[in-house]
Write an enzyme that holds these catalytic residues in place. Structure first.
Site: not given
Ligand SMILES: [Zn+2]
Ligand SMILES: [Zn+2]
Length: 647
Positions: A340, A369, A387, A389, A391, A470, A516
């Site tokens: 992000c 992580r 991911q 991922d 945005h 969410k 997200h």
């Molecule tokens: Zn994010």
């Protein structure tokens, strides 16, 4: 005597003497309810049946039909386990014993590790204690007295828990089973009224654990078990565990040559060639879904100066989960644990007009992580992962349309994989940032988007993130287990922190909203789920090796190689088994490798330009021309999940 007014779920109310117990409310309603009662909800808080009502309150009686019952049962069973263990093994020290998703556990410090036979003995003792129907009694102890009591008993962990969890309290709650000689534990509760309520339980495993999951702390022994509200549910769960063992992705990952690990890189997989094919197939599939839907793929840095993490807030509340590194100038830096903030920086480097929105970034670069070594497990808990991922940067009025578009992508992906799913809408939590009105508007837009996409959903009041509402998705795998994967989260806070804006039609600057979103979530974890879902027998489009050519004798090798080349030229992932082994052995091994198609070639096939097609499930599809096989395989690949493949 003063009275309290008790409001019941049906809206009716009754007056009871102050100090009446929740149990008395159940009895006042009906003898049947008194018998079925396990606990109570008083003003939204789960409490024991022995909880006294000192003020007017809304009361709901919790029975085995209530959503709270299972966790209550399981946590109560964890106490029963601890009671059995402390009775059988004097000198054992108790840690914590929570209910978890599929059961419960209790951690102990023991003079010697538990062995499997201990589980049987402990479970028998638990049944004994359950048969005696002993009461769980809540006792309020002066805090210092409780600490002294546990210290004297040689239970420093309990003393530590009391210190950590009850700061500022004068009294702390302890629970006994029967009496404190039989069992006593510091716990906030609640529990079922007596041990006789606990019937359908089973101890499952013992394993090494650490106090608070940290390998730097005292080593402990964890006993895991499960409990259900009925024997039938318990039995179904135990069958599922057996099936899950056969499908364990760590075992299949090894047997199918997909990935491995090394002690020098804990929690980071080595993807072997076949696993890499699977990984890349999914990565490219996701690109194929997202890029035509308005996303652009980007790659942002892995290591960032701490200034970024300070801006995002991670430095203060997430630092212990990140790998910190030092730059050559001594700069404090950290490896990214999420994409992000990098995306915010990238977005903010350009001026965006309202005409350009939504801007949608997709990124698959590795994240790190710093998970505790003790919790690392296969591909499901790792330190390095990627991911799918993304945005989306949108104007507030675009949220509804964007979420609806996202819901369709989620539907499509899970349909392609043959997985069913449920959606959950998480709304404003007790602690939140921003204005209530903004939240209400956003929640209304999410609901409308869900309705317009025709998607049924569960409402989880208060389950939103602190920065926005969410939608989460649980997928159900082939053996009925649920996994949370996709998520769509609105974020009003980060655009403030990173000053993310667009120029509106009015020529003024406005704040964007960030969405997200991920559909797989972590590729690593999702691949683990897929391996177990398919039991390693991937549908053709995902199978690392799609077909293997099996020559019967050496004299068929040249023809077999030409078939393999023909398949490869068509884009199929094909192998050739050149070994001088019996054909039956080659077939058996290809089946164990769960290769979808085995193409056997002998004299006749070589003469006629055909292949004898066998499926991994054992089905014999007979002789087909090579062209015919290629055409049908390519069609099956194009159909993805719709072509059902059995293990
Ligand atoms: Zn994010
Ligand atoms: Zn408890």
């Amino acid at each position: 005597m003063s009275q309290v007014n008790v409001t019941l779920p049906d809206g009716s109310s009754r007056s009871m003497p102050a100090g009446s117990l929740v149990r008395d409310v159940a009895a006042a309603i009906s003898p049947g309810l008194a018998k079925a009662a396990l606990a109570g909800m008083v003003d939204g808080r789960l409490v024991d049946l022995a909880y006294p009502l000192e003020h007017d309150a809304a009361v709901r009686i919790v029975t085995d039909k209530s959503p709270e019952a299972l966790a209550l049962y399981r946590h109560s069973t964890a106490h029963l386990l601890a009671a059995a263990v402390t009775n059988l093994f004097p000198g054992v020290q108790c840690g914590i014993g929570p209910a978890i998703d599929d059961g419960f556990f209790y951690d102990f410090i023991v003079p010697r590790p538990f062995v499997p036979e201990d589980l049987e003995t402990i479970e028998n003792k638990m049944r004994e204690l359950a048969d005696e129907d002993l009461v769980y009694e809540r006792q309020m102890w002066p805090r210092e007295e409780a600490k002294a009591f546990f210290a004297k008993r040689g239970e420093p962990l309990k003393v530590q828990l009391i210190e950590e969890k009850t700061e500022g309290q004068k009294e702390v709650s302890c629970y006994t089973i029967k009496d404190k000689e039989t069992f006593i534990d510091f716990c906030v509760g609640p529990h079922v009224p007596s041990t006789g309520r606990l019937k359908a339980f089973k101890l499952l495993t013992t394993s090494a654990a650490y106090w608070k999951g940290d390998a730097k702390n005292a080593p402990m022994q964890r006993i895991k078990g499960t409990a259900f509200l009925s024997e039938k549910d318990l039995k179904a769960h135990l069958t599922q565990i057996e099936e899950a063992k056969k499908r364990d992705h760590r075992k299949l990952g090894r047997e199918l040559g997909l990935f491995t690990f090394h002690e020098w890189a804990p929690g980071a997989a080595f993807w072997r060639d076949k696993g890499t094919v699977l990984y890349n197939t999914l990565a490219n599939y996701m690109r194929g879904v997202l890029l035509p839907n308005g996303y652009v793929e980007v790659k942002t840095p892995i290591v960032f100066n701490k200034a970024l993490w300070e801006r995002s807030g991670h430095w203060s509340y997430y630092r212990q989960n990140m790998f910190e590194v030092q730059g050559s100038e001594g700069e404090e830096m950290a490896m990214k644990a999420m994409n992000c903030p990098g995306h915010y920086v990238l977005y903010s480097m350009d001026v965006h007009s309202y005409r350009d929105l939504p801007v949608r970034f997709h990124e698959q670069t590795p994240l790190h992580r710093n998970e505790l070594a003790g919790v690392l497990s296969g591909l499901t808990r790792v330190r390095q992962f990627s991911q799918d991922d993304g945005h989306c940067f949108v104007m507030p009025e675009q949220i509804g349309d964007e979420v609806e578009r996202l819901l369709k992508l989620v539907q499509r992906v899970y349909d392609d994989l043959g997985m069913t799913y449920t959606a959950k809408l998480g709304t404003r939590p007790a602690e939140f940032l921003g204005e209530v009105e903004t939240w209400n508007k956003a929640e209304a837009q999410l609901k409308t988007a869900l309705d317009r996409a025709g998607m049924a959903y569960e409402l989880n009041e208060g389950d939103g993130a602190f920065y926005g509402p969410k939608i989460d998705f649980d997928i159900t795998d082939a053996i009925g287990r649920k996994w949370q994967c996709a998520t769509i989260q609105l974020d009003y806070q980060m655009p403030e922190r990173f000053d993310l804006k667009y120029v509106g039609a009015d020529n003024h600057e406005h704040r964007v909203v960030v969405i997200h979103r991920a559909i797989f979530g972590s590729f690593e974890r999702f691949i683990a789920i897929l391996i177990e879902h398919y039991a390693g027998a991937f549908p053709l489009w995902l199978a690392p090796v799609q077909a293997i050519v099996l020559p019967i004798a050496d004299r068929h090798l040249a023809y077999a190689a030409s078939v393999r080349d023909r398949l490869a030229a068509s884009g199929l992932r094909a192998e050739l088994d050149e070994r001088q082994e019996k054909i039956n052995l080659k077939i058996r091994e290809a089946q164990l490798q769960k290769i979808p198609y085995m193409l056997v070639v002998g004299d006749r096939e070589a003469a006629e330009g055909t292949v004898a097609v066998r499926e991994r499930s054992g089905g014999d599809k007979g002789a087909r021309s090579v062209d015919n096989f290629v055409a049908s395989a390519l069609e099956e690949i194009a159909n993805k999940g719709k072509a059902t493949v059995s293990a």
